[in-house]
Design a protein around this motif. Structure first.
Motif, mmCIF file in Angstrom:
data_model
loop_
_atom_site.group_PDB
_atom_site.id
_atom_site.type_symbol
_atom_site.label_atom_id
_atom_site.label_comp_id
_atom_site.label_asym_id
_atom_site.label_seq_id
_atom_site.Cartn_x
_atom_site.Cartn_y
_atom_site.Cartn_z
ATOM 1 N N ALA A 275 2.850 -2.787 26.919
ATOM 2 C CA ALA A 275 2.684 -1.370 27.249
ATOM 3 C C ALA A 275 1.204 -0.992 27.277
ATOM 4 O O ALA A 275 0.771 -0.177 28.106
ATOM 5 N N THR A 276 0.416 -1.591 26.381
ATOM 6 C CA THR A 276 -1.032 -1.339 26.355
ATOM 7 C C THR A 276 -1.686 -1.816 27.643
ATOM 8 O O THR A 276 -2.553 -1.142 28.205
ATOM 9 N N LEU A 277 -1.257 -2.990 28.118
ATOM 10 C CA LEU A 277 -1.777 -3.502 29.381
ATOM 11 C C LEU A 277 -1.428 -2.545 30.527
ATOM 12 O O LEU A 277 -2.236 -2.340 31.442
ATOM 13 N N GLY A 278 -0.235 -1.955 30.433
ATOM 14 C CA GLY A 278 0.154 -0.955 31.423
ATOM 15 C C GLY A 278 -0.752 0.258 31.397
ATOM 16 O O GLY A 278 -1.111 0.822 32.441
ATOM 17 N N ARG A 279 -1.147 0.673 30.203
ATOM 18 C CA ARG A 279 -2.068 1.814 30.088
ATOM 19 C C ARG A 279 -3.440 1.463 30.664
ATOM 20 O O ARG A 279 -4.111 2.323 31.249
ATOM 21 N N CYS A 280 -3.846 0.206 30.500
ATOM 22 C CA CYS A 280 -5.115 -0.243 31.094
ATOM 23 C C CYS A 280 -5.070 -0.111 32.610
ATOM 24 O O CYS A 280 -6.043 0.337 33.237
ATOM 25 N N TRP A 281 -3.939 -0.495 33.205
ATOM 26 C CA TRP A 281 -3.824 -0.436 34.660
ATOM 27 C C TRP A 281 -3.822 1.023 35.147
ATOM 28 O O TRP A 281 -4.414 1.334 36.186
ATOM 29 N N ILE A 282 -3.201 1.910 34.391
ATOM 30 C CA ILE A 282 -3.212 3.327 34.743
ATOM 31 C C ILE A 282 -4.636 3.871 34.704
ATOM 32 O O ILE A 282 -5.043 4.658 35.570
ATOM 33 N N ILE A 283 -5.405 3.434 33.710
ATOM 34 C CA ILE A 283 -6.810 3.861 33.609
ATOM 35 C C ILE A 283 -7.572 3.423 34.852
ATOM 36 O O ILE A 283 -8.347 4.191 35.434
ATOM 37 N N LEU A 284 -7.363 2.160 35.286
ATOM 38 C CA LEU A 284 -8.053 1.666 36.477
ATOM 39 C C LEU A 284 -7.661 2.457 37.712
ATOM 40 O O LEU A 284 -8.521 2.807 38.536
ATOM 41 N N GLN A 285 -6.376 2.767 37.854
ATOM 42 C CA GLN A 285 -5.935 3.516 39.027
ATOM 43 C C GLN A 285 -6.446 4.958 39.000
ATOM 44 O O GLN A 285 -6.746 5.537 40.051
ATOM 45 N N ASP A 286 -6.556 5.532 37.829
ATOM 46 C CA ASP A 286 -7.080 6.892 37.720
ATOM 47 C C ASP A 286 -8.579 6.952 38.023
ATOM 48 O O ASP A 286 -9.057 7.917 38.620
ATOM 49 N N ARG A 287 -9.283 5.904 37.617
ATOM 50 C CA ARG A 287 -10.741 5.924 37.746
ATOM 51 C C ARG A 287 -11.243 5.378 39.084
ATOM 52 O O ARG A 287 -12.292 5.819 39.572
ATOM 53 N N PHE A 288 -10.538 4.410 39.651
ATOM 54 C CA PHE A 288 -11.028 3.723 40.847
ATOM 55 C C PHE A 288 -9.969 3.741 41.953
ATOM 56 O O PHE A 288 -8.870 3.221 41.776
ATOM 57 N N GLU A 289 -10.333 4.302 43.090
ATOM 58 C CA GLU A 289 -9.390 4.431 44.201
ATOM 59 C C GLU A 289 -8.954 3.078 44.742
ATOM 60 O O GLU A 289 -7.826 2.922 45.230
ATOM 61 N N LYS A 290 -9.822 2.062 44.656
ATOM 62 C CA LYS A 290 -9.511 0.751 45.234
ATOM 63 C C LYS A 290 -8.311 0.088 44.579
ATOM 64 O O LYS A 290 -7.698 -0.801 45.164
ATOM 65 N N TYR A 291 -7.975 0.511 43.344
ATOM 66 C CA TYR A 291 -6.841 -0.095 42.650
ATOM 67 C C TYR A 291 -5.527 0.654 42.895
ATOM 68 O O TYR A 291 -4.499 0.281 42.332
ATOM 69 N N ARG A 292 -5.564 1.672 43.752
ATOM 70 C CA ARG A 292 -4.344 2.432 44.026
ATOM 71 C C ARG A 292 -3.541 1.831 45.175
ATOM 72 O O ARG A 292 -2.411 2.217 45.406
ATOM 73 N N GLU A 293 -4.150 0.917 45.900
ATOM 74 C CA GLU A 293 -3.445 0.253 46.997
ATOM 75 C C GLU A 293 -3.288 -1.222 46.654
ATOM 76 O O GLU A 293 -2.957 -1.556 45.544
ATOM 77 N N GLN A 294 -3.571 -2.089 47.609
ATOM 78 C CA GLN A 294 -3.408 -3.518 47.364
ATOM 79 C C GLN A 294 -4.530 -4.043 46.487
ATOM 80 O O GLN A 294 -5.696 -3.722 46.699
#
Length: 446
Positions: A78-97
């Motif tokens: 679940a913590t790793l999932g929160r890390c990925w949410i942080i990346l998607q919130d902060r960086f647009e490039k991680y919201r797609e492929q």
């Protein structure tokens, strides 16, 4: 759930895993339940066969270790999932492929060092898993052939199985296996149910089991085996990225680990209490011969063969990326994957005892990916802020910080101790380690 939706969702994940854990933005997206099923399908497999022996090596406390590892692994998932949410919130490039999402988390936390460390651990884990799958599949086929009075050593079967799988690895994971995640979970769950019922039947025919005392080496080797059974974190960001609502991934993790624990624990406890010191690295070699055992053998073997093809694919693709080999089918891919299969076969023939490899991989790279990196990266990402003010630090309560540091500490202690124990077993021939197949097949088989 509509069957066409399941097929579409599963196809998304198969394409993602086949492309080296590359998320592909789905039309509908995975639900919480389907993501949970993929969490189970990713982890449930070869590890369960070695859990009864791991409990024996650790003593009854091994059952407590399974529970604790399940809880802590779920928390770090679940913590790793929160890390990925942080990346998607902060960086647009991680919201797609995003190619290789777990290394991307490592990169944003600690730069290239973090990315390379994650990439190395992921590929080492995949390589070790491929060896384990090949060894167990060979042992299981040997047992199946014995039922027909054909006595062929698994050492002899190893190259034949590798030869059979060799051309399939050129093409990667077949896209036609659109239900692979569900099949993997169902096959393992059914096999475990068959094994558990046979264990209960065997209980009436067995004398009171003996339990040898544990020691430092066996205890921490068992820790590595238990951790291997819960190894699935590298694929978690992929599953999360392909969900309708990625922020609900923690629910999928809780559901998935609850199912996994219900699969693992009965087999582990029954194997420990029924067979005692008769336990081996592969519990299928211990339970009495019956139609239940045969069903379990076949289901586990099918799962392992499919698993071998799946885990070898992203490992091979990473090498091909480094060597700048074209993604289209070509002779360079054939040579690369031939070398990969040959190397896996050589290691399997050299260390024909998968329990040692489970302990080594589970206690080193898997523990880093499961225990250390998620908490370490999360703490780092939460403490980071951008110079331009586009994102700020995330305040964490003291008790959360303390808990993450405790998880990291447990992971580091486990890594050092388990890796030392596994290497010591390989070098000195302790535990149940056997000599290489090519040195003495009879001795290696025994």
């Amino acid at each position: 759930m509509d069957l066409s939706q399941v097929q579409e969702e599963t196809s998304v994940l198969i394409n993602s895993i086949e492309d080296g854990f590359t998320p592909v933005h789905p039309v509908k997206g995975l639900t919480v339940i389907t993501a949970a099923i993929f969490v189970v399908g990713e982890m449930a497999g070869s590890g369960v066969l070695a859990l009864p022996k791991a409990v024996l090596d650790a003593g009854w406390v091994g059952l407590v270790m399974i529970l604790l590892c399940a809880v802590m692994s779920a928390y770090t998932g679940a913590t790793l999932g929160r890390c990925w949410i942080i990346l998607q919130d902060r960086f647009e490039k991680y919201r797609e492929q995003t190619r290789y999402p777990y290394p991307a988390i490592g990169y944003e936390a600690f730069g290239n060092v973090g990315r390379l460390l994650v990439s190395f651990c992921v590929n080492a884990s995949l390589f070790g898993a491929a060896i384990v799958y090949l060894l167990i599949a060979s042992e299981n086929i040997e047992s199946i052939l014995k039922g027909f009075n054909w006595h062929v050593s698994f050492c002899v079967l190893l190259p034949f199985i590798a030869l059979f799988l060799w051309p399939i690895t050129w093409l990667g994971t077949p896209k036609d296996f659109w239900l692979v995640g569900f099949i993997a979970m169902a096959a393992t769950a059914t096999a475990c149910f068959c094994m558990f019922i046979q264990m209960l039947i065997d209980k009436g025919d067995h004398h009171k089991p003996d339990y040898p005392p544990s020691d430092f080496g066996r205890f921490f080797l068992s820790f590595g085996v238990i951790m291997f059974a819960f190894s699935g974190h590298p694929a978690f960001p992929t599953f999360q990225h392909d969900m309708k609502e990625p922020k609900k991934f923690s629910k999928s993790v809780i559901i998935g680990y609850s199912i996994l624990f219900c699969i693992y624990f009965p087999v582990s406890a029954a194997g420990y209490f029924v067979y005692g010191d008769e336990n081996e690295d592969n519990i299928l070699n211990v339970i009495s011969d019956s139609w239940l055992r045969t069903i379990a053998l076949i289901l586990v073997t099918v799962h392992l063969v499919m698993g071998f093809i799946i885990v070898i694919n992203p490992f091979s693709q990473e090498i091909e990326d480094l060597l700048h080999i074209d993604k289209k089918f070509n002779w360079k891919r054939v040579i690369n994957r031939t070398v990969v299969v040959a190397t896996i076969l050589f290691v399997a023939e050299s260390i024909p005892q998968f329990g040692v490899i489970l302990g080594l991989v589970g206690g080193s790279t898997v523990t880093l990916l499961t225990f250390v990196f998620p908490s370490l990266f999360y703490l780092k990402l939460c403490s980071a802020e951008s110079p331009d003010g586009s994102y700020c630090k995330i305040a964490l309560p003291l008790h959360q910080r303390v808990f993450h540091f405790e998880i990291i500490l447990v992971g580091v202690i486990g890594i050092v101790s388990s890796t030392y124990s596994a290497i010591d077993a390989i070098v000195t021939g302790q535990s149940s380690f056997t000599v290489p197949c090519y040195v003495n097949q009879t001795a290696a088989h025994g």
